[in-house]
Enzyme design. Structure first.
Site, PDB file in Angstrom:
ATOM      1  CB  ALA A  12     -11.668   5.797  -1.747  1.00  0.00           C
ATOM      2  CB  SER A  13     -14.149   4.725  -6.122  1.00  0.00           C
ATOM      3  OG  SER A  13     -13.107   3.934  -6.647  1.00  0.00           O
ATOM      4  NE  ARG A  16     -11.342  -4.639  -6.211  1.00  0.00           N
ATOM      5  CZ  ARG A  16     -10.304  -5.073  -6.913  1.00  0.00           C
ATOM      6  NH1 ARG A  16     -10.415  -5.324  -8.191  1.00  0.00           N
ATOM      7  NH2 ARG A  16      -9.131  -5.214  -6.320  1.00  0.00           N
ATOM      8  CG  HIS A 237      -2.852   0.356   5.161  1.00  0.00           C
ATOM      9  ND1 HIS A 237      -1.657   1.033   5.250  1.00  0.00           N
ATOM     10  CD2 HIS A 237      -3.623   1.083   4.328  1.00  0.00           C
ATOM     11  CE1 HIS A 237      -1.705   2.122   4.511  1.00  0.00           C
ATOM     12  NE2 HIS A 237      -2.899   2.161   3.937  1.00  0.00           N
ATOM     13  CG  ASP A 238      -5.696   0.072   0.708  1.00  0.00           C
ATOM     14  OD1 ASP A 238      -4.769   0.668   1.301  1.00  0.00           O
ATOM     15  OD2 ASP A 238      -6.656   0.678   0.192  1.00  0.00           O
ATOM     16  CB  THR A 258      -7.717   6.519  -4.602  1.00  0.00           C
ATOM     17  OG1 THR A 258      -8.766   5.791  -5.247  1.00  0.00           O
ATOM     18  CG2 THR A 258      -8.256   7.856  -4.132  1.00  0.00           C
ATOM     19  CG  ASN A 295      -0.287   8.675   1.634  1.00  0.00           C
ATOM     20  OD1 ASN A 295      -0.686   8.309   0.547  1.00  0.00           O
ATOM     21  ND2 ASN A 295      -0.969   8.483   2.743  1.00  0.00           N
ATOM     22  CD  GLN A 303      -9.808   7.673  -8.379  1.00  0.00           C
ATOM     23  OE1 GLN A 303     -10.168   8.168  -7.315  1.00  0.00           O
ATOM     24  NE2 GLN A 303      -9.099   6.559  -8.427  1.00  0.00           N
ATOM     25  N   GLY A 402      -3.976  -0.552  -9.922  1.00  0.00           N
ATOM     26  CA  GLY A 402      -4.699  -0.122 -11.118  1.00  0.00           C
ATOM     27  C   GLY A 402      -3.956   0.908 -11.945  1.00  0.00           C
TER      28      GLY A 402
END
Length: 463
Positions: A12-13, A16, A237-238, A258, A295, A303, A402
């Site tokens: 979303a931000s 890569r 889907h990540d 996120t 979720n 953020q 992350g």
């Protein structure tokens, strides 16, 4: 030149393009190209600039060649639920409206007037989020009912990017499950839901399982980029890609970014009334199983706080400030919808604390500690729910992505949950994407072998 596979991982931000290759039994990663991604106001909605994202993908391919790589495959993963529609000529006729746009406000409840809420859950096994694709499509129909007379193809964001690479239309399975329109058991589109909502069934292609080749680059792209690549389906889907990188299947995992996606891998969907009450989801896994998970709002909150501090405080500094802020104990329900897309995250947190008679955060450290402690509380509660719903106890929680680098939260979760906390790899999504490509091309023999390679390749920490 070094042969490699290219993973395109867009969040979303940022996005890569990462080159990956095997060397002496280890997976080597090299970030080739990084680029910004953000929502933009367009035609009255928050949208993704999907054309620019495609240009960045092409830039990444070119730069890999400039950096003396010989890419042999490429695969793309992104966030879930968002989509575009194409007409008969395969031209895009809608913007890529972002899930945080307010067009779906109140729409989920409106859909429940047409389809029973429990029926939706029993059929799809997908948790209720106001931005799920089913509600986005209904919102689009309300706003522009004629669009469906013109539309011929439904493509989620990574499906569309794969289409631009190959000219071939696919609806990849793992991302299709997040629409809340796919039957969990037979993995087919729910035609009765579509009919009730007045959405044409023939927009949707039969879902295509990951770990297979879509096709080659179009001739035009071969000429433009000076290379020819196989385009391979990872879990688009990540989270599906990220979970591929968890070094063990016998653990609760958290894919931390996120969003925080917390769950376990399971052979069958769990669509019980208790799972419904706890709002768990059964998303498709990249290797044929189900990701039974919840979720959770995730690091989006910090953020946004960082952005309101004009990005003058780094994420590492927020973690340090949380350690230093020992005498502040206010927490919030991170899944409260007010935190999804507030005009001010700081004010939303302050208002929640005021309404619940807690100390109101003022300093950066107080905001950081409030968010991190609140997330840990949510993780601990979710772990208990997972054990209750699966009838199985887990000794470990494995955090990837992350957010796995946030040692304040890692230490606190170990203390609160009483479980061993393992963290890493940080580049989980790109690794899972690359693993899928390597299994497809035969470089890696199986998912089991990939787990061994991951354990040999990356530093896994224990708390």
């Amino acid at each position: 030149m070094q042969k490699c596979n290219l993973a395109v991982d867009i969040g979303a931000s940022s996005g890569r393009v990462i080159a990956g290759y095997l060397e002496n039994g280890k997976l080597i990663l090299d970030e080739i190209h990084r680029f910004e991604n953000k929502m933009e106001e367009k035609n009255g909605h928050l949208c993704w600039n999907i054309d620019r994202l495609f240009q960045e993908i092409k830039t990444g391919i070119k730069q890999s060649i400039t950096q003396q790589y010989q890419p042999i495959t490429i695969g793309i993963d992104t966030w879930a639920v968002d989509f575009v529609l194409l007409d008969q000529e395969k031209k895009r006729i809608t913007d890529a409206v972002a899930y945080r746009d307010h067009r779906t406000d109140g729409v989920m409840e409106e859909v429940f007037q047409h389809i029973d809420k429990q029926k939706i859950y029993q059929d799809t096994g997908i948790q209720f989020q106001p931005f799920n694709t089913i509600y986005q499509l209904f919102a689009l129909k309300k706003e522009n009912p004629d669009i469906f007379k013109e539309a011929a193809h439904f493509l989620m964001v990574p499906d569309y990017l794969h289409y631009l690479l190959t000219g071939i239309i696919t609806n990849e399975y793992t991302n299709a499950t997040t629409t809340q329109l796919l039957n969990a058991k037979d993995k087919k589109w729910n035609s009765s839901f579509l009919e009730i909502l007045g959405i044409p069934n023939d927009l949707f292609a039969e879902p295509k399982e990951p770990l297979q080749q879509i096709g080659m680059l179009t001739k035009e792209l071969q000429e433009e980029l000076g290379t020819n690549l196989k385009v391979v389906l990872p879990g688009t889907h990540d989270t599906a890609s990220a979970v591929m990188s968890v070094p063990s299947k016998e653990t609760i995992y958290i894919s931390s970014g996120t969003w925080s996606l917390m769950g376990v891998e399971h052979d069958e969907p769990i669509s019980t009334s208790q799972a419904f009450n706890y709002n768990f989801t059964n998303e498709g896994g990249a290797d044929g199983n189900f990701r039974f998970l919840k979720n959770i709002m995730g690091l989006w909150m910090i953020q946004e706080v960082k952005r309101e501090w004009n990005d003058q405080i780094s994420f590492i500094e927020f973690v340090d400030l949380a350690y230093q802020t020992k005498d502040f104990s206010s927490t919030v329900d991170v899944n409260d919808q007010r935190f999804l897309s507030p005009s001010s995250m700081n004010q939303a947190i302050q208002k929640y604390c005021q309404e619940t008679d807690q100390s109101i955060p003022e300093t950066a450290g107080q905001f950081a500690k409030c968010i991190f402690d609140s997330l840990v509380n949510s993780y601990d509660q979710t772990a208990k729910e997972i054990e209750q719903l699966t009838g199985k106890s887990y000794d470990t929680i494995h955090i990837i992505g992350g957010g796995s680098k946030n040692n304040y939260m890692n230490e606190k979760l170990a203390k609160v949950s009483g479980k061993k906390i393992y963290t890493g790899p940080g580049e989980a999504t790109a690794i899972g994407n690359l693993i899928a490509q390597m299994i497809t091309t035969g470089q890696i023999k199986s998912v089991e072998e990939s787990k061994q390679i991951i354990n040999q390749s990356f530093d896994i920490q224990k708390f």
